[in-house]
Design a protein around this motif. Structure first.
Motif, short mmCIF file in Angstrom:
data_model
loop_
_atom_site.label_atom_id
_atom_site.label_comp_id
_atom_site.label_asym_id
_atom_site.label_seq_id
_atom_site.Cartn_x
_atom_site.Cartn_y
_atom_site.Cartn_z
N ASP A 141 -23.61 -1.59 34.25
CA ASP A 141 -24.91 -2.25 34.12
C ASP A 141 -25.16 -3.12 35.35
OD1 ASP A 141 -23.41 -4.62 33.80
OD2 ASP A 141 -23.64 -4.64 31.62
N ASP B 54 -30.66 1.25 32.46
CA ASP B 54 -29.71 0.21 32.86
C ASP B 54 -28.30 0.76 33.01
OD1 ASP B 54 -28.86 -2.28 33.71
OD2 ASP B 54 -28.50 -3.03 31.68
N ALA B 55 -28.20 1.90 33.66
CA ALA B 55 -26.89 2.49 33.98
C ALA B 55 -26.91 2.86 35.46
CB ALA B 55 -26.63 3.73 33.13
N ARG C 262 -23.39 4.56 28.23
CA ARG C 262 -24.69 5.21 28.06
C ARG C 262 -24.72 6.58 28.73
NH1 ARG C 262 -26.25 -0.07 29.94
NH2 ARG C 262 -26.68 -1.44 28.17
N ALA D 169 -21.20 0.55 31.36
CA ALA D 169 -22.38 0.89 30.58
C ALA D 169 -22.06 2.13 29.75
CB ALA D 169 -23.58 1.14 31.49
#
Length: 489
Positions: free
Chosen positions: A55, A121-122, A63, A61
């Motif tokens: 992040d 946000d990765a 994700r 992160a």
């Protein structure tokens, strides 16, 4: 990423059938090596790179599914951890500007993926081990959704019969246990593929093993794990332990590990596949309908599915690959020992050094492996993993010398000659091998830069996580800037 499998349970009968099928694949493979055309008109090279996702603060992160949806590119795939991605760069001939073409493709892939993943946000990181990983990231719920990973974790833990212990002594000491293989997700690598004809495979694999320690010394990029400063290339120790199926008793008995340097020089690619079938029980005993012997008899090229799947669960640092493309079989060496990063150009410099050295050693009048014991090659490998670019390495005709001196005075000229004989354009070879030279002259690779950055951080003694976050953010900015690591301030 490895071959996908569906979620399932395996019976004793599955394992018996699978063993027989692997042996039948071996029989077909032996016949193919004698009768089939594996010729390579223009040897191709390819690269896979694993990324971490972070992040904006440099923390992992989780994700990868969301990031992949945004990236929307089939060249990107999941990896073991939710904070991992992998990109596969299409293969190209090494001749001419092949290495530069891969660099351009990888750079474009990274730019596109970073832009798209940032929408969730990765952010992508090319690094051996992410410094901001914590114990919370080593739990089962951080494993990616792909059933293959969960099956592998279950089967490795079942074979072991107890939790996995990880103990690494470096500047600091790490001792922890885990009930999954998720620590393997911390090990993000660069995998270099080299297409090889059968009659050259033994020599090329031996050459790759001989230079493994040198590769690690100049390319180390993984000094931190769980807040500890450990080896310059901590990935090696971590990966060897995180997927170890052996209990302490089996280690004492001399049972071979699945993450394996090997134990001897070879004469044929068949030696490696045969060792895999003899020494390692199945982890994913999935049997396919194809009969490889019948396929051969019908004039078709078999996929050898069971042999390939089994090979994918034996983690040699230089792995043999059998594959079929456009109806033709081919063989590759998958060089798996290097970390990701620090930058695209550093990655291609590592690749040029490897490809050039292997080519030069294969065509040498006297093979280096006839002068170097296999044990010495393995000792070089683990010594370089521990101490990186300042390691003393043994090399035939030279003795034990600092890695930096060995590379600059003896091995870079060989790598240059190997690239030249592969018809690599001189400006491409000069740029990439020049990066390796400057690393050695300045004593700076990814690992030394990170150690220096950590040591100058004002909070390193009082707030290690803050220091690691700041280090990670600074590293990522430099990575995206694209300058080779020896030029980082």
């Amino acid at each position: 990423m490895g071959q996908d499998v569906d979620p399932r349970e395996f019976s004793r009968e599955d394992r018996t059938r699978y063993r027989r099928k692997v042996r039948r694949c071996l029989d077909a493979f032996a016949s193919m090596l004698s009768d089939h055309d594996f010729s390579v008109a223009a040897p191709q090279i390819g690269i896979e790179v694993e990324f971490n996702l972070v992040d904006a603060l440099g923390m992992p992160a989780l994700r990868n599914a969301e990031a992949l949806e945004q990236i929307a590119d089939d060249d990107f795939q999941t990896e073991l951890g939710l904070f991992n991605l992998e990109v596969n760069v299409p293969p190209v001939p090494i001749a001419g500007r092949g290495l530069a073409t891969i660099a351009d493709t990888l750079r474009d892939d990274l730019t596109h993926a970073e832009r798209k993943a940032s929408e969730v946000d990765a952010h992508l990181m090319m690094i051996g081990i992410l410094p901001t990983l914590t114990a919370d990231h080593f739990s089962a719920d951080v494993i990616s959704a792909n059933p293959r990973y969960h099956l592998l974790s279950e089967q490795i833990l079942a074979a072991r019969g107890e939790d996995i212990e990880i103990e690494i002594d470096g500047v600091d000491r790490l001792a922890t246990t885990t009930d999954t293989i998720i620590p393997e997700a911390a090990c993000t690598s660069t995998q270099l593929h080299l297409q090889v004809e059968p009659d050259e495979f033994g020599a090329a694999w031996n050459a790759a093993q001989a230079v493994a320690g040198v590769q690690l010394a100049v390319g180390a990029n993984s000094p931190f794990l769980l807040g500890r400063q450990l080896w310059h290339e901590t990935r090696i120790a971590l990966f060897e332990q995180a997927t170890d199926t052996r209990s302490e008793e089996l280690k004492t008995q001399g049972v071979r590990p699945r993450v394996w340097f090997g134990e001897r020089w070879i004469t044929s690619v068949f030696d490696l596949f045969e060792e895999n079938s003899k020494y390692f029980p199945a982890l994913l005993p999935v049997v396919e309908d194809e009969d490889p012997v019948e396929e051969l008899a019908a004039g078709r090229v078999p996929t050898l599915g069971e042999l390939k799947l089994h090979n994918g669960t034996v983690y040699r640092w230089n792995r043999p690959i059998y594959d079929v493309a456009e109806g033709r079989p081919h063989l590759r060496i998958e060089n798996r020992l290097l970390p990701a990063g620090p930058t695209v150009v550093d990655t291609l410099a590592n690749a040029a050094f490897f490809y050039g050295l292997v080519k030069a050693l294969v065509v040498a009048d006297r093979p280096v492996w006839s002068q170097l014991s296999f044990q010495a090659a393995e000792e070089n490998f683990h010594a370089a993993a521990r101490t990186g670019i300042e390691t003393d390495l043994y090399w035939p005709g030279v003795g034990t010398v600092p890695a930096r001196e060995l590379v600059v005075r003896h091995l870079l000229p060989l790598a240059w000659a190997g690239l030249e004989s592969s018809d690599v354009e001189s400006p491409v070879a000069e740029e990439l091998l020049g990066i390796i030279e400057q690393r050695c002259l300045r004593g700076r690779n990814g690992a030394t830069w990170m150690i220096e950055a950590f040591e100058r951080h004002p909070d390193r003694h009082t707030d290690r996580l803050t220091a690691m976050r700041d280090l990670t953010v600074e590293y990522q900015q430099n990575m995206l800037g694209g300058q080779p690591v020896h030029l980082w301030s």
